[in-house]
Design a protein around this motif. Structure first.
Motif, mmCIF file in Angstrom:
data_model
loop_
_atom_site.group_PDB
_atom_site.id
_atom_site.type_symbol
_atom_site.label_atom_id
_atom_site.label_comp_id
_atom_site.label_asym_id
_atom_site.label_seq_id
_atom_site.Cartn_x
_atom_site.Cartn_y
_atom_site.Cartn_z
ATOM 1 N N THR A 195 0.845 -1.199 0.000
ATOM 2 C CA THR A 195 0.000 0.000 0.000
ATOM 3 C C THR A 195 0.881 1.249 0.000
ATOM 4 O O THR A 195 1.689 1.423 0.919
ATOM 5 C CB THR A 195 -0.914 0.015 1.238
ATOM 6 N N PRO A 196 0.768 2.101 -1.011
ATOM 7 C CA PRO A 196 1.598 3.310 -1.061
ATOM 8 C C PRO A 196 1.419 4.161 0.197
ATOM 9 O O PRO A 196 0.308 4.313 0.711
ATOM 10 C CB PRO A 196 1.076 4.054 -2.302
ATOM 11 N N MET A 197 2.517 4.694 0.690
ATOM 12 C CA MET A 197 2.498 5.472 1.943
ATOM 13 C C MET A 197 1.470 6.596 1.905
ATOM 14 O O MET A 197 0.774 6.840 2.894
ATOM 15 C CB MET A 197 3.888 6.062 2.216
ATOM 16 N N ALA A 198 1.368 7.251 0.759
ATOM 17 C CA ALA A 198 0.467 8.405 0.653
ATOM 18 C C ALA A 198 -1.000 8.010 0.796
ATOM 19 O O ALA A 198 -1.845 8.855 1.105
ATOM 20 C CB ALA A 198 0.691 9.114 -0.682
ATOM 21 N N GLN A 199 -1.304 6.729 0.574
ATOM 22 C CA GLN A 199 -2.705 6.283 0.613
ATOM 23 C C GLN A 199 -3.106 5.629 1.935
ATOM 24 O O GLN A 199 -4.290 5.505 2.228
ATOM 25 C CB GLN A 199 -2.970 5.299 -0.526
ATOM 26 N N ARG A 200 -2.134 5.203 2.709
ATOM 27 C CA ARG A 200 -2.418 4.367 3.882
ATOM 28 C C ARG A 200 -3.476 4.936 4.809
ATOM 29 O O ARG A 200 -4.364 4.228 5.265
ATOM 30 C CB ARG A 200 -1.143 4.149 4.692
#
Length: 294
Positions: free
Chosen positions: A64-69
């Motif tokens: 999961t991309p950090m920006a979306q978590r």
């Protein structure tokens, strides 16, 4: 076949020119974390004559991309972070064992797109016959190296990628057991972005079997892909396009999937061998209609 590209064995199925088109029902995340929905979609795939169903396997902490978590997402199970949602729709090992046994009982293969290295290990423990590289993972060379190390066949989707990125992926994977999928990762796919002639381009450039992974509405583009030589076709499937989930709207419902497989099989029969001949069915019209003999 005349082009000299050998088929690739995926379990008991050969995927390549001169073989029946290998049809994959992409369940993906359209099961919404519910084993019973997954089983119903397996039933649909078996009934229409597909050969395989496919899932997606993630370790959410890694993939999961950090920006979306921490983004808040509205879900059928209430409001939660995107990371919590990712965990909510993942199946456990026990659930995959149940789903895998069910698929086998229906005569279907099952496999998944692993989105990270631990997911490859997870799928290897379940002994899937093939691994699928999602278009989003074409540039993840660590993942590709792990897939190559399994010695299993690999199906590589090529959406959202340049030829240079695909070259690097192929260099990592090797071509011995490689099947490529032409894809454009627009959801839903407009016809002007389908670029179906890439099927021929990929086949000529990499000398491997090439299929088509479609996200369009309707059946025409997938059927045209088969006529252009696609040896495998993958389409997202759902019980109902109005169900909750990001892929549902660009998926085929059971009736549409059934029509697709029916028409793929008809095209397979119709392609022929390219050798001109007078067919038995022509003999009566020949005797009735041709005035001047040879």
């Amino acid at each position: 076949m005349s082009n000299g590209i050998a088929p690739v064995a995926v379990g008991e199925h050969l995927v390549g020119d001169g073989q029946p088109v290998y049809v994959i029902g992409e369940i993906g995340l359209n099961h919404n974390g519910d084993v019973e929905i997954a089983k119903q979609l397996i039933d649909v795939s078996a009934e229409v004559g597909a050969q395989a169903v496919k899932f997606q396997k993630r370790t959410p902490d890694i993939s999961t991309p950090m920006a979306q978590r921490d983004q808040i997402r509205q879900t059928p199970w209430g409001e939660m972070t995107y990371l919590e949602y990712r965990y909510r729709v993942e199946f456990s090992r026990e659930q995959y064992e149940e789903i895998g046994a069910y698929a086998a009982s229906k005569g279907l293969q099952w496999f998944a797109s692993p989105w990270d290295v631990p997911s490859v290990d997870f799928l290897e423990e379940l002994d899937v016959p093939v691994h699928k590289v999602a278009s989003a993972s074409v540039t993840d060379l660590e993942l590709l190296a792990r897939l190559a190390a399994t010695g299993k066949p690999v199906i590589l989707s090529t959406g959202m990628s340049t030829l240079e990125q695909i070259d690097a992926a192929v260099e990592t994977l090797g071509t011995d057991k490689l099947i490529m999928m032409h894809a454009t990762s627009t959801y839903p796919l407009p016809p002007e972005e389908a670029n179906l002639r890439m099927i021929t381009t990929l086949k000529e450039r990499y000398q491997v079997p090439v299929g088509y992974s479609g996200h369009e509405k309707g059946l025409q583009i997938s059927l045209a892909a088969v006529a252009l030589g696609a040896v495998t076709v993958e389409r997202h499937i759902t019980l109902d396009r109005t169900m909750w989930g990001s892929d549902q709207a660009s998926s085929l419902e059971p009736t549409g999937f059934g029509h697709l497989v029916r028409d793929i099989r008809i095209i397979g029969q119709a392609m022929g061998d390219g050798v001109k001949k007078v067919f038995p069915g022509e003999l009566a019209p020949l005797s009735r209609l041709r005035r001047v003999g040879a």
